[in-house]
Design an enzyme around this catalytic site. Structure first.
Site, PDB file in Angstrom:
ATOM      1  N   ASN A  11      20.034  27.338  18.143  1.00  0.00           N
ATOM      2  CA  ASN A  11      18.772  28.185  17.892  1.00  0.00           C
ATOM      3  C   ASN A  11      17.899  27.891  16.698  1.00  0.00           C
ATOM      4  O   ASN A  11      18.391  27.554  15.900  1.00  0.00           O
ATOM      5  CB  ASN A  11      19.111  29.874  17.790  1.00  0.00           C
ATOM      6  CG  ASN A  11      19.839  30.104  19.248  1.00  0.00           C
ATOM      7  OD1 ASN A  11      19.744  29.364  20.320  1.00  0.00           O
ATOM      8  ND2 ASN A  11      20.765  31.070  19.183  1.00  0.00           N
ATOM      9  N   VAL A  12      16.705  28.300  16.788  1.00  0.00           N
ATOM     10  CA  VAL A  12      15.704  27.871  15.823  1.00  0.00           C
ATOM     11  C   VAL A  12      15.397  29.104  15.092  1.00  0.00           C
ATOM     12  O   VAL A  12      14.500  29.100  14.311  1.00  0.00           O
ATOM     13  CB  VAL A  12      14.542  27.055  16.149  1.00  0.00           C
ATOM     14  CG1 VAL A  12      14.924  25.475  16.751  1.00  0.00           C
ATOM     15  CG2 VAL A  12      13.633  27.821  17.268  1.00  0.00           C
ATOM     16  N   HIS A  29      19.209  21.999  15.904  1.00  0.00           N
ATOM     17  CA  HIS A  29      17.671  21.684  16.440  1.00  0.00           C
ATOM     18  C   HIS A  29      16.559  22.227  15.473  1.00  0.00           C
ATOM     19  O   HIS A  29      15.453  22.487  15.879  1.00  0.00           O
ATOM     20  CB  HIS A  29      17.639  22.609  17.834  1.00  0.00           C
ATOM     21  CG  HIS A  29      18.338  21.938  18.941  1.00  0.00           C
ATOM     22  ND1 HIS A  29      18.372  22.614  20.286  1.00  0.00           N
ATOM     23  CD2 HIS A  29      18.922  20.669  19.112  1.00  0.00           C
ATOM     24  CE1 HIS A  29      19.167  21.760  21.091  1.00  0.00           C
ATOM     25  NE2 HIS A  29      19.573  20.658  20.509  1.00  0.00           N
ATOM     26  N   CYS A  87       3.501  13.136   4.423  1.00  0.00           N
ATOM     27  CA  CYS A  87       4.306  12.990   3.323  1.00  0.00           C
ATOM     28  C   CYS A  87       5.690  13.252   3.691  1.00  0.00           C
ATOM     29  O   CYS A  87       6.822  12.980   2.721  1.00  0.00           O
ATOM     30  CB  CYS A  87       3.995  13.756   1.958  1.00  0.00           C
ATOM     31  SG  CYS A  87       4.181  15.535   1.989  1.00  0.00           S
ATOM     32  N   CYS A 113      -0.985  17.757   0.439  1.00  0.00           N
ATOM     33  CA  CYS A 113      -1.226  16.285   0.593  1.00  0.00           C
ATOM     34  C   CYS A 113      -2.488  15.925   1.551  1.00  0.00           C
ATOM     35  O   CYS A 113      -2.780  15.102   1.535  1.00  0.00           O
ATOM     36  CB  CYS A 113      -0.033  15.605   0.993  1.00  0.00           C
ATOM     37  SG  CYS A 113       0.326  15.150   2.582  1.00  0.00           S
ATOM     38  N   GLY A 169      26.914  31.640  24.476  1.00  0.00           N
ATOM     39  CA  GLY A 169      25.640  31.825  25.191  1.00  0.00           C
ATOM     40  C   GLY A 169      24.730  30.456  25.124  1.00  0.00           C
ATOM     41  O   GLY A 169      23.480  30.552  24.773  1.00  0.00           O
ATOM     42  N   ASN A 191      29.798  33.829  27.894  1.00  0.00           N
ATOM     43  CA  ASN A 191      28.608  33.691  28.611  1.00  0.00           C
ATOM     44  C   ASN A 191      28.799  34.413  29.961  1.00  0.00           C
ATOM     45  O   ASN A 191      29.703  34.419  30.755  1.00  0.00           O
ATOM     46  CB  ASN A 191      28.345  32.157  29.102  1.00  0.00           C
ATOM     47  CG  ASN A 191      26.971  31.977  29.455  1.00  0.00           C
ATOM     48  OD1 ASN A 191      26.542  32.539  30.178  1.00  0.00           O
ATOM     49  ND2 ASN A 191      26.423  30.805  28.971  1.00  0.00           N
ATOM     50  N   PRO A 192      27.612  35.523  30.280  1.00  0.00           N
ATOM     51  CA  PRO A 192      27.921  36.049  31.614  1.00  0.00           C
ATOM     52  C   PRO A 192      27.943  35.052  32.965  1.00  0.00           C
ATOM     53  O   PRO A 192      28.495  35.225  33.897  1.00  0.00           O
ATOM     54  CB  PRO A 192      26.414  36.882  31.788  1.00  0.00           C
ATOM     55  CG  PRO A 192      25.940  36.741  30.237  1.00  0.00           C
ATOM     56  CD  PRO A 192      26.472  35.622  29.699  1.00  0.00           C
TER      57      PRO A 192
END
Ligand code: OAD
Length: 245
Positions: free
Chosen positions: A109-110, A126, A137, A157, A194, A220-221
């Site tokens: 996850n991010v 990730h 840069c 920059c 998950g 997990n379901p």
């Protein structure tokens, strides 16, 4: 009947965890579901209405950085009002408990919610939507501005900034993935939470753990390609079941 089966799985998982010394956790979008964030592949998934190749590839960014940024800006803005749920909190508590000789949490996850819940040393394989990187840069910085004042945003920059996430067709940050792979190979218990376990190389981490003799617990379901390796499968939402462990 189903509740009794679920209780038995929780009991088995609890017993396995009590014996574990080195724990490796891999989480995916499902761990954030109870925080109100959609998963990728479910109905109403994140990519619905967006062709992935339009918004999450280096080619898309080169063609139309503003389109890509509008997609990420909406995700970053939505995230600003989101809090960790009981699953994130339970994992942070597990780490803090000091019960284990080693505890490594890697996430696909991010969203940064594991860190918000207090987990430390999270391996964000990730990347993170809360960071940006200059394509010219290479400088990477924390950036929580949402919405962005200017789209696409620019680095001091002059170069274009991009979200510091891994896009389709890109490699994972090698140092972060290597640290996760190392922890997976050394663990004696692997919790897989998950994730549809479809996207490699992330999905190879529980396989590495199992190949090196670790016990797997899946939360997990639904069934996944790693379900057949699991000694215990908790078929329930992570936020319900993780606090029980
Ligand atoms: P997916 O959307 O593929 O899978 C989410 C998984 O979470 C599914 O197996 C669901 O059954 C499960 N799930 C749903 N609700 C849950 C809940 N409340 N508790 C526990 N599990 C639940 O998401 P990921 O496996 O994370 O990559 O996807 C992997 C990668 O594919 C993402 O990191 C992203 C995407 O393309 C990149 O962006 C590089």
């Amino acid at each position: 009947m189903a509740a009794a089966l679920a209780d038995a799985a929780v009991e088995t998982a609890g017993r396995l965890l009590a014996r574990a010394r080195r724990v490796f956790v891999l989480t995916g979008a499902g761990v954030s579901a109870e925080s109100g964030l959609p998963t990728f592949r479910g109905a109403g998934g994140l990519w619905e209405g967006h062709r992935v190749e339009d918004v999450a590839t280096p080619g898309a960014f080169a063609r139309d950085p503003a389109l890509v940024w509008r997609f990420y800006d909406a995700r970053r803005t939505a995230l600003a009002g989101v809090a960790p749920n009981a699953a994130h909190v339970a994992l942070a508590a597990m780490e803090r408990s000091g019960r284990f000789e080693a505890f490594t949490l890697a996430t696909q996850n991010v969203d940064g919610l594991h860190r918000d819940a207090g987990s430390t040393g999270v391996l964000e394989i990730h990347g993170s939507i809360r960071r940006v990187r200059c394509v010219t840069c290479g400088r990477e910085t924390d950036d929580r501005r949402a919405p962005m004042p200017e789209i696409p945003p620019r680095c001091p920059c002059g170069g274009l900034l991009r979200p510091a996430v891994v896009w389709f067709g890109e490699g994972l940050p090698p140092d972060v993935f290597d640290a996760a792979a190392d922890a997976a190979r050394r663990c004696d218990l692997c919790l897989v939470i998950g994730t549809s376990a479809l996207v490699h190389p992330a999905a190879s981490l529980p396989l590495m753990a199992a190949a090196h003799g670790a016990v797997l617990i899946e939360v997990n379901p639904d069934e996944t390609p790693v379900s057949h390796l699991a000694a215990a499968a908790l078929r329930a939402p992570a936020a319900e079941v993780l606090p029980l462990l």
